[in-house]
Design a protein around this motif. Structure first.
Motif, PDB file in Angstrom:
ATOM      1  N   ASN A 141      53.376 -21.598  33.139  1.00 40.96           N
ATOM      2  CA  ASN A 141      53.910 -22.369  34.136  1.00 40.96           C
ATOM      3  C   ASN A 141      55.473 -21.995  34.628  1.00 40.96           C
ATOM      4  N   PRO A 142      55.992 -22.344  35.301  1.00 40.25           N
ATOM      5  CA  PRO A 142      57.506 -21.880  35.944  1.00 40.25           C
ATOM      6  C   PRO A 142      58.412 -21.790  34.420  1.00 40.25           C
ATOM      7  N   GLU A 143      58.277 -22.843  33.581  1.00 37.48           N
ATOM      8  CA  GLU A 143      59.286 -22.926  32.521  1.00 37.48           C
ATOM      9  C   GLU A 143      58.942 -21.848  31.418  1.00 37.48           C
ATOM     10  N   SER A 144      57.557 -21.848  31.138  1.00 34.67           N
ATOM     11  CA  SER A 144      57.221 -20.660  30.384  1.00 34.67           C
ATOM     12  C   SER A 144      57.471 -19.161  31.167  1.00 34.67           C
ATOM     13  N   ALA A 145      57.395 -18.956  32.441  1.00 38.36           N
ATOM     14  CA  ALA A 145      57.472 -17.571  33.023  1.00 38.36           C
ATOM     15  C   ALA A 145      59.048 -17.226  32.749  1.00 38.36           C
ATOM     16  N   LEU A 146      59.977 -18.448  33.158  1.00 39.65           N
ATOM     17  CA  LEU A 146      61.376 -18.161  32.776  1.00 39.65           C
ATOM     18  C   LEU A 146      61.682 -17.670  31.265  1.00 39.65           C
ATOM     19  N   ALA A 147      61.186 -18.686  30.393  1.00 38.09           N
ATOM     20  CA  ALA A 147      61.176 -18.224  28.821  1.00 38.09           C
ATOM     21  C   ALA A 147      60.950 -16.795  28.512  1.00 38.09           C
ATOM     22  N   ASN A 148      59.833 -16.398  29.072  1.00 33.58           N
ATOM     23  CA  ASN A 148      59.169 -15.015  28.850  1.00 33.58           C
ATOM     24  C   ASN A 148      60.046 -14.003  29.396  1.00 33.58           C
ATOM     25  N   ALA A 149      60.888 -14.219  30.525  1.00 32.65           N
ATOM     26  CA  ALA A 149      61.714 -13.331  31.193  1.00 32.65           C
ATOM     27  C   ALA A 149      62.914 -13.272  30.484  1.00 32.65           C
ATOM     28  N   LEU A 150      63.376 -14.279  29.843  1.00 36.71           N
ATOM     29  CA  LEU A 150      64.539 -14.336  29.072  1.00 36.71           C
ATOM     30  C   LEU A 150      64.305 -13.643  27.728  1.00 36.71           C
ATOM     31  N   SER A 151      63.139 -13.634  27.099  1.00 40.07           N
ATOM     32  CA  SER A 151      62.819 -12.938  26.095  1.00 40.07           C
ATOM     33  C   SER A 151      62.837 -11.353  26.041  1.00 40.07           C
ATOM     34  N   ILE A 152      62.993 -10.831  27.219  1.00 42.05           N
ATOM     35  CA  ILE A 152      62.954  -9.452  27.520  1.00 42.05           C
ATOM     36  C   ILE A 152      64.484  -9.268  27.384  1.00 42.05           C
ATOM     37  N   LEU A 153      65.599 -10.046  27.733  1.00 40.81           N
ATOM     38  CA  LEU A 153      66.749  -9.652  27.729  1.00 40.81           C
ATOM     39  C   LEU A 153      67.579  -8.746  26.472  1.00 40.81           C
ATOM     40  N   PRO A 154      67.191  -9.305  25.228  1.00 48.74           N
ATOM     41  CA  PRO A 154      67.664  -8.367  24.100  1.00 48.74           C
ATOM     42  C   PRO A 154      67.343  -6.924  24.290  1.00 48.74           C
ATOM     43  N   MET A 155      66.226  -6.462  24.799  1.00 45.38           N
ATOM     44  CA  MET A 155      65.840  -5.298  25.165  1.00 45.38           C
ATOM     45  C   MET A 155      66.888  -4.457  25.840  1.00 45.38           C
ATOM     46  N   SER A 193      64.619 -22.797  42.258  1.00 45.92           N
ATOM     47  CA  SER A 193      65.383 -23.752  42.324  1.00 45.92           C
ATOM     48  C   SER A 193      66.551 -23.837  40.966  1.00 45.92           C
ATOM     49  N   ASP A 194      65.901 -23.405  39.930  1.00 46.15           N
ATOM     50  CA  ASP A 194      66.674 -23.315  38.528  1.00 46.15           C
ATOM     51  C   ASP A 194      67.547 -22.233  38.547  1.00 46.15           C
ATOM     52  N   PRO A 195      68.804 -22.950  38.335  1.00 41.76           N
ATOM     53  CA  PRO A 195      69.992 -21.840  38.480  1.00 41.76           C
ATOM     54  C   PRO A 195      69.704 -20.798  37.491  1.00 41.76           C
ATOM     55  N   MET A 196      69.147 -20.787  36.400  1.00 41.85           N
ATOM     56  CA  MET A 196      68.906 -19.832  35.315  1.00 41.85           C
ATOM     57  C   MET A 196      68.234 -18.746  35.904  1.00 41.85           C
ATOM     58  N   VAL A 197      67.396 -18.862  36.933  1.00 42.63           N
ATOM     59  CA  VAL A 197      66.597 -17.872  37.303  1.00 42.63           C
ATOM     60  C   VAL A 197      67.435 -16.713  37.967  1.00 42.63           C
ATOM     61  N   ALA A 198      68.475 -17.390  38.822  1.00 44.90           N
ATOM     62  CA  ALA A 198      69.399 -16.514  39.592  1.00 44.90           C
ATOM     63  C   ALA A 198      70.401 -15.797  38.637  1.00 44.90           C
ATOM     64  N   LYS A 199      70.638 -16.349  37.524  1.00 45.88           N
ATOM     65  CA  LYS A 199      71.561 -15.878  36.561  1.00 45.88           C
ATOM     66  C   LYS A 199      70.920 -14.672  35.776  1.00 45.88           C
ATOM     67  N   ALA A 200      69.390 -15.007  35.455  1.00 48.63           N
ATOM     68  CA  ALA A 200      68.955 -13.935  34.721  1.00 48.63           C
ATOM     69  C   ALA A 200      68.691 -12.637  35.604  1.00 48.63           C
ATOM     70  N   ARG A 201      68.334 -12.679  37.099  1.00 53.09           N
ATOM     71  CA  ARG A 201      68.083 -11.868  37.923  1.00 53.09           C
ATOM     72  C   ARG A 201      69.511 -10.930  38.078  1.00 53.09           C
ATOM     73  N   GLU A 202      70.727 -11.522  37.849  1.00 54.20           N
ATOM     74  CA  GLU A 202      71.825 -10.779  37.850  1.00 54.20           C
ATOM     75  C   GLU A 202      72.102 -10.142  36.697  1.00 54.20           C
ATOM     76  N   MET A 203      71.686 -10.633  35.527  1.00 53.59           N
ATOM     77  CA  MET A 203      71.910  -9.711  34.197  1.00 53.59           C
ATOM     78  C   MET A 203      70.938  -8.745  34.309  1.00 53.59           C
ATOM     79  N   PHE A 204      69.539  -8.923  34.709  1.00 50.22           N
ATOM     80  CA  PHE A 204      68.668  -7.754  34.486  1.00 50.22           C
ATOM     81  C   PHE A 204      69.212  -6.548  35.604  1.00 50.22           C
ATOM     82  N   ARG A 205      69.705  -6.992  36.724  1.00 49.59           N
ATOM     83  CA  ARG A 205      69.953  -5.902  37.656  1.00 49.59           C
ATOM     84  C   ARG A 205      71.312  -5.242  37.213  1.00 49.59           C
ATOM     85  N   ALA A 206      72.230  -5.748  36.229  1.00 45.08           N
ATOM     86  CA  ALA A 206      73.236  -5.255  35.721  1.00 45.08           C
ATOM     87  C   ALA A 206      73.038  -4.455  34.710  1.00 45.08           C
ATOM     88  N   ALA A 207      71.770  -4.419  34.053  1.00 37.14           N
ATOM     89  CA  ALA A 207      71.379  -3.779  32.629  1.00 37.14           C
ATOM     90  C   ALA A 207      71.131  -2.444  33.210  1.00 37.14           C
TER      91      ALA A 207
END
Length: 362
Positions: A135-149, A173-187
C-alpha cells in the motif's frame, strides 16, 4: 502486545529472503546426510558425550539473529536468511530423535515428515508471494529503508531505480515523499561492480538452458521422458518394486509397515499415471495446452503427495526421484509458458503478421 503487531509493514523483498532460507535449509540437510553416509555415520564426542546436530543448528540460528541485530548493511538480511537456513537444516535433521521414545535418529518416517515440513513452507511462501502487495504507506516505508545505503557507499543504480519505483507507489500528497526524493537525488550513486565469476557462470548456464528449451526436439524429448516416467510409476503401482528413482533403501533404521502407507503411495502414484494418460490423449488430439495442464498436475501430485510416502519408505535416497520430478516439472512448465505465448499473442498474430497487416504510410 497491540503496539508490537499494530500496522505491520512488509518488506518488498521478503519472498526472496524466505526462498534463500528454504534453499539453505534443504541444501544443509542433503549435505549432512550425504556426509554421514560417506563416513558411515560417525559420532562426535567421547566419554559418554555426543555433540548432536541440534547444537550446531542453534549456534547458526543465534549467529543469524545477531547479524540482523548488529548490522544495517544490505547484505545482512541475505546473510541472515542463509545462515538461519543452515541452522534450521541442522535443527530439523534431528527430528527423528525428538519424536521417538528411544531417540532414534534413523526413524524412517522422520524423512517423510521433514520433507512434508519443507513442502508446507514452500506452499506458504508461494501463497505469500501471490499476496505480495504494497500500500502507499508500505511503499514509502520500504523506500526509506534504502536510505542507509546512501551513507555507506552501497547505494548503486539498482537501488536508485528501486527507490524511485517505490516512491511512485507512495501517496504523492505526503510531504515525506518529496523530501525522500530530494535525499535520493542528492545521494551519490556508487559505481556498479563487475559481475563475479559465479554470476557470469550462472548467466551462461541460464542462456544455455534457455537455448535448449527453444530447440524443436526439446518438446518431443520431454514428452517421451514423461511417458517413461508415467510407465515406471504404473509399474510401481503394480508392486514391481520400481520406485521411479526413489526406491533405494539406505539400510538404516527399522522397516516401516507398508499397510496404509503403501496403499496411499500406490493410490497417489495411480492418480499421477491417470493424469499423464489423460494428458497424452489431449496431446494426440493436438491440444498441447490442455496436455501440459494435466502433465503439470500429475507432477504436482507426485511432488506434494507421492514423494512424502517414498521418503518415509526410502528415507533420503528418495531425493533422486524428487530431483527427476522437479526437472520434469520445470521443463513442462516452460513448454506450457511457450504454448501460452504462441496461443495468446495478439489474438494469434505474430510480429511479422502485424507488420504485414499494418497500412503503409502515405
Amino acid at each position: 502486545m497491540n503496539r508490537l503487531i499494530n500496522n505491520p509493514v512488509r518488506r518488498y523483498d521478503f519472498v526472496q529472503k524466505l526462498e534463500w532460507f528454504l534453499m539453505a535449509a534443504v541444501t544443509m540437510i542433503l549435505v549432512i546426510r550425504t556426509q554421514l553416509w560417506l563416513t558411515h555415520y560417525p559420532q562426535l564426542g567421547g566419554g559418554g558425550l555426543h555433540i548432536a546436530h541440534l547444537l550446531y543448528g542453534g549456534l547458526f540460528m543465534v549467529i543469524a539473529i545477531w547479524v540482523g541485530q548488529i548490522y544495517l548493511n544490505r547484505w545482512s538480511r541475505t546473510a541472515m536468511a542463509i545462515v538461519g537456513g543452515i541452522g534450521f537444516g541442522f535443527f530439523i535433521d534431528e527430528l527423528g530423535k525428538f519424536i521417538t521414545s528411544d531417540n532414534n535418529y534413523f526413524f524412517k518416517p522422520a524423512a517423510g515428515l521433514i520433507y512434508l515440513i519443507f513442502i508446507i513452507m514452500f506452499l506458504i511462501i508461494r501463497e505469500l508471494s501471490r499476496r505480495q502487495t504494497l500500500n502507499p504507506e508500505s511503499a514509502l516505508a520500504n523506500a526509506l529503508s534504502i536510505l542507509p545505503m546512501t551513507a555507506v557507499g552501497e547505494y548503486r543504480r539498482d537501488e536508485a531505480v528501486r527507490a524511485e519505483r517505490l516512491l511512485d507507489m507512495a501517496d504523492q500528497s505526503d510531504p515525506m515523499v518529496a523530501k525522500a526524493r530530494e535525499m535520493f537525488r542528492a545521494a551519490t550513486v556508487a559505481p556498479s561492480r563487475s559481475p563475479s565469476r559465479f554470476t557470469r557462470f550462472a548467466v551462461r548456464v541460464h542462456d544455455w538452458i534457455t537455448g535448449l528449451t527453444t530447440r524443436p526436439r526439446f518438446e518431443r524429448g520431454v514428452i517421451w521422458i514423461l511417458m517413461i516416467w508415467g510407465f515406471l510409476s504404473l509399474l510401481s503401482v503394480l508392486a514391481l518394486d520400481i520406485n521411479v528413482g526413489g526406491g533405494l533403501q539406505d539400510g538404516n533404521g527399522p522397516d516401516v509397515d507398508q499397510g496404509v502407507m503403501g496403499w496411499l503411495e500406490s493410490l497417489s502414484a495411480l492418480v499421477s499415471v491417470g493424469l499423464v494418460i489423460y494428458g497424452a490423449f489431449a496431446m494426440a488430439r493436438g491440444n498441447h495446452r490442455k496436455a501440459y495442464v494435466y502433465f503439470i498436475r500429475a507432477l504436482l501430485v507426485s511432488i506434494l503427495v507421492t514423494r512424502v510416502f517414498v521418503f518415509i519408505e526410502s528415507q533420503f535416497a528418495a531425493v533422486f526421484g524428487l530431483a527427476l520430478d522437479l526437472i520434469l516439472f520445470a521443463a513442462v512448465s516452460e513448454l506450457a509458458s511457450q504454448e501460452d505465448d504462441r496461443e495468446f499473442r495478439f489474438a494469434g498474430l505474430g510480429a511479422s503478421d502485424l507488420t504485414e497487416a499494418a497500412p503503409e504510410k502515405p
